[in-house]
Design an enzyme around this catalytic site. Structure first.
Site, PDB file in Angstrom:
ATOM      1  N   HIS A 361       0.839  -1.210   0.000  1.00  0.00           N
ATOM      2  CA  HIS A 361       0.000   0.000   0.000  1.00  0.00           C
ATOM      3  C   HIS A 361       0.870   1.255   0.000  1.00  0.00           C
ATOM      4  CE1 HIS A 361      -3.496   2.519   1.471  1.00  0.00           C
ATOM      5  NE2 HIS A 361      -2.482   3.246   1.909  1.00  0.00           N
ATOM      6  N   GLU A 362       1.843   1.311   0.911  1.00  0.00           N
ATOM      7  CA  GLU A 362       2.683   2.510   1.012  1.00  0.00           C
ATOM      8  C   GLU A 362       3.535   2.698  -0.238  1.00  0.00           C
ATOM      9  OE1 GLU A 362       1.903   4.534   3.105  1.00  0.00           O
ATOM     10  OE2 GLU A 362       0.793   3.243   4.466  1.00  0.00           O
ATOM     11  N   HIS A 365       1.680   4.269  -3.098  1.00  0.00           N
ATOM     12  CA  HIS A 365       1.495   5.722  -3.099  1.00  0.00           C
ATOM     13  C   HIS A 365       2.583   6.362  -3.957  1.00  0.00           C
ATOM     14  CE1 HIS A 365      -1.870   6.649  -0.557  1.00  0.00           C
ATOM     15  NE2 HIS A 365      -1.419   5.918   0.443  1.00  0.00           N
ATOM     16  N   GLU A 385      -6.034   6.772  -2.404  1.00  0.00           N
ATOM     17  CA  GLU A 385      -5.999   5.748  -1.363  1.00  0.00           C
ATOM     18  C   GLU A 385      -6.457   4.387  -1.888  1.00  0.00           C
ATOM     19  OE1 GLU A 385      -5.137   5.142   1.848  1.00  0.00           O
ATOM     20  OE2 GLU A 385      -3.981   6.986   1.703  1.00  0.00           O
ATOM     21  N   HIS A 449      -9.519   8.233   3.248  1.00  0.00           N
ATOM     22  CA  HIS A 449      -9.475   6.807   3.579  1.00  0.00           C
ATOM     23  C   HIS A 449     -10.859   6.177   3.566  1.00  0.00           C
ATOM     24  CE1 HIS A 449      -5.726   8.451   5.227  1.00  0.00           C
ATOM     25  NE2 HIS A 449      -5.220   7.273   4.938  1.00  0.00           N
TER      26      HIS A 449
END
Length: 547
Positions: A361-362, A365, A385, A449
């Site tokens: 996920h990170e 980004h 997100e 989110h």
């Protein structure tokens, strides 16, 4: 987070962060490796983007920049408008998609990015713009100075940033509000700490004449070893100083550092005598490092094998990871300014936020920042997100790890809620109590989110369809807002469609309606405009009330 302003920036002027949890306050489409061997052969060959090496990508960008005078004339840009090439995607049929930022009289234009689509022979096929029309301002002379801009920015931060300090203010042209004329403005970054310990980079845009705050956004986009979450895994290391450093030489040189409770700098590079890392528990500091390194490696491999992409930015260079951030910090985040992922140790420092889907996920980004660069607020922020959730889930399935099986749950391993429940659910996002299952006129007002739920739900429906089913031992029951029945096309195709849309047709200001158009176009490129895939994309969007 939760700021109502549109989040826009020129890449070189505004460092970017991305956090996993709401805090207090190109090249390339390839075969999905994992569950389907037919994903590549099912696609229309011409629409498949060619894999570019780092040097090929650099050459393509250089050539695109050299051609900007011609492109500017083709697009009939106004006097003072200039283009800066940022990404190039070349399809197998010779079509090229070049992503640009705009400047006006040398000033960055926030909200001026665009993608130019050209045919094999160089003819213009179309343009996707974050803002339609020309961008001009009457004058680039400001009535107010930088001191006033910094004062306004710090005031705008209020109590949301502890230890607030306003950095230098610089002129920009604010063009992200489609309903208003472009405005000469100042952009100021207020640094400090948010109330949950997350670093703050509050970007404040102020009118250069009146000093009025036009918009503000919090740029923190909250974000063999024995691992805690994935069992015994292989991690890349490099022999050094009579032992081994946690440096993955096969994947762009990814490094994993120990912050030891600190909140700045890189910390200490992990080193071990026998190349056997961690003990599978949070008590051993190396265990979190194993999970972070493993997550980075699996995500790198997923990008390469599924998307033909060499690293986050497509240049073959790895980001780095920092673990043990702060004290009992319950979050993780991506920081574009250091090109790195950072992980806290969770409640009571017992559950590091380093699970596989969180790491992916990170890292994703960073992928979004390198492609569509979706603004981190309103609907585009929700799409930002959701993109990280989508690829986080996809990496879990790709890794095929029996200890952490692929699922459509986000953060199910880190127990961030303290009751064993996941952080987010893709089949029915509202099960977390805050996320949206379907679009409404209030979606853009949600924290990013939670507005992400619309796209997460779309992706699940497109992949698996509606109704009840069990996948890898997890039970799902996905509703539709209109009571329709949706038949999924499979996760592999859904991933390819989302990535094609992200890298080719989305811009910084893409909202849900534009995301629908982008994914339908991507499905048509890959599988045919009249194919079952494009039809399924439209049906999945309709099922979440995006029409």
């Amino acid at each position: 987070m939760g700021t109502e302003g549109v989040r826009v920036r020129i890449r070189s002027t505004a460092p970017r962060f991305a956090a996993l949890v709401a805090s207090a306050a190109m090249v390339v489409v390839g075969a999905q490796a994992g569950t389907s061997a037919n994903a590549a052969t099912d696609r229309a060959a011409g629409a498949t983007a060619l894999p570019l090496s780092a040097s090929q990508r650099a050459t393509a960008l250089k050539d695109a920049q050299a051609e900007t005078p011609t492109t500017e004339r083709q697009l009939k840009l106004a006097d003072g408008e200039k283009l800066v090439a940022r990404d190039v995607v070349k399809d197998a049929d010779g079509a090229t998609h070049t992503r640009y930022e705009r400047t006006f009289d040398g000033l960055p234009v926030l909200g001026g990015d665009l993608v130019v689509h050209t045919a094999k022979g160089g003819d213009l096929k179309g343009t996707t713009k974050a803002r339609k029309g020309s961008i001009t301002v009457a004058s680039t002379d400001a009535a107010t100075g930088t001191a006033a801009a910094k004062k306004s920015a710090k005031s705008a931060a209020g109590n949301s940033v502890k230890g607030a300090t306003a950095g230098s203010a610089h002129k920009v042209v604010w063009a992200a509000d489609a309903g208003k004329a472009p405005t000469l403005a100042y952009e100021t970054v207020v640094k400090g700490t948010q109330h949950d310990g997350t670093p703050s980079e509050l970007h404040v845009i102020t009118d250069a004449d009146s000093g009025k705050v036009l918009y503000k956004y919090q740029a923190i986009e909250n974000g063999t070893g024995a691992s805690e979450y994935s069992g015994s895994v292989t991690v890349g290391s490099t022999a050094e100083s009579g032992g081994y450093d946690l440096v993955d030489g096969e994947r762009g040189g990814h490094k994993t550092y120990d912050l030891k409770g600190g909140t700045s700098g890189t910390g200490t590079l992990f080193h071990d005598a026998d190349d056997k890392w961690g003990d599978g528990t949070a008590a051993d500091p190396q265990t979190a490092a194993v999970d972070a390194a493993y997550g980075a490696a699996e995500t790198w491999d997923f990008y390469k094998e599924s998307l033909n992409r060499s690293g986050i930015a497509g240049d073959g260079k790895a980001a780095y990871s920092r673990v043990h951030y702060g004290n009992a910090y319950v979050n993780a985040f991506w920081d574009d300014s250091c090109f790195c992922m950072t992980y806290g140790d969770g409640i009571d420092n017992k559950n590091p936020l380093t699970s596989l889907d969180v790491a992916a996920h990170e890292m994703s980004h960073g992928l979004t920042a390198a492609t569509a660069n979706l603004n981190y607020s309103k609907e585009s922020g929700g799409l930002n997100e959701a993109t990280s959730d989508i690829f986080g889930s996809a990496v879990e399935f790709y890794a095929n790890n029996s200890t952490d099986v692929g699922d459509y749950l986000i953060g199910e391993k880190i127990d961030i809620n303290g009751d064993g429940s996941p952080l987010r659910y893709m089949d029915k996002p509202s099960k977390d109590g805050k996320s949206a299952d379907a679009w409404s006129s209030s979606t853009g007002g949600l924290d990013v989110h939670y507005s992400s739920g619309v796209a997460n739900h779309f992706f699940y429906l497109l992949s698996e369809g509606s109704g009840k089913k069990t996948i890898n031992g997890v039970d799902y029951d996905s509703p539709t807002s209109d009571g329709s029945t949706v038949t999924g096309i499979g996760r592999d195709k859904a991933v390819q469609i989302w990535y094609k849309a992200l890298s080719t047709y989305m811009t910084s200001t893409t909202d849900y309606a534009a995301a629908r158009a982008a994914t339908i176009k991507a499905a048509g490129d890959l599988y045919g405009a009249s194919g079952a895939e494009a039809t399924a994309v439209a049906a999945a969007w309709k099922a979440v009330n995006v029409n």
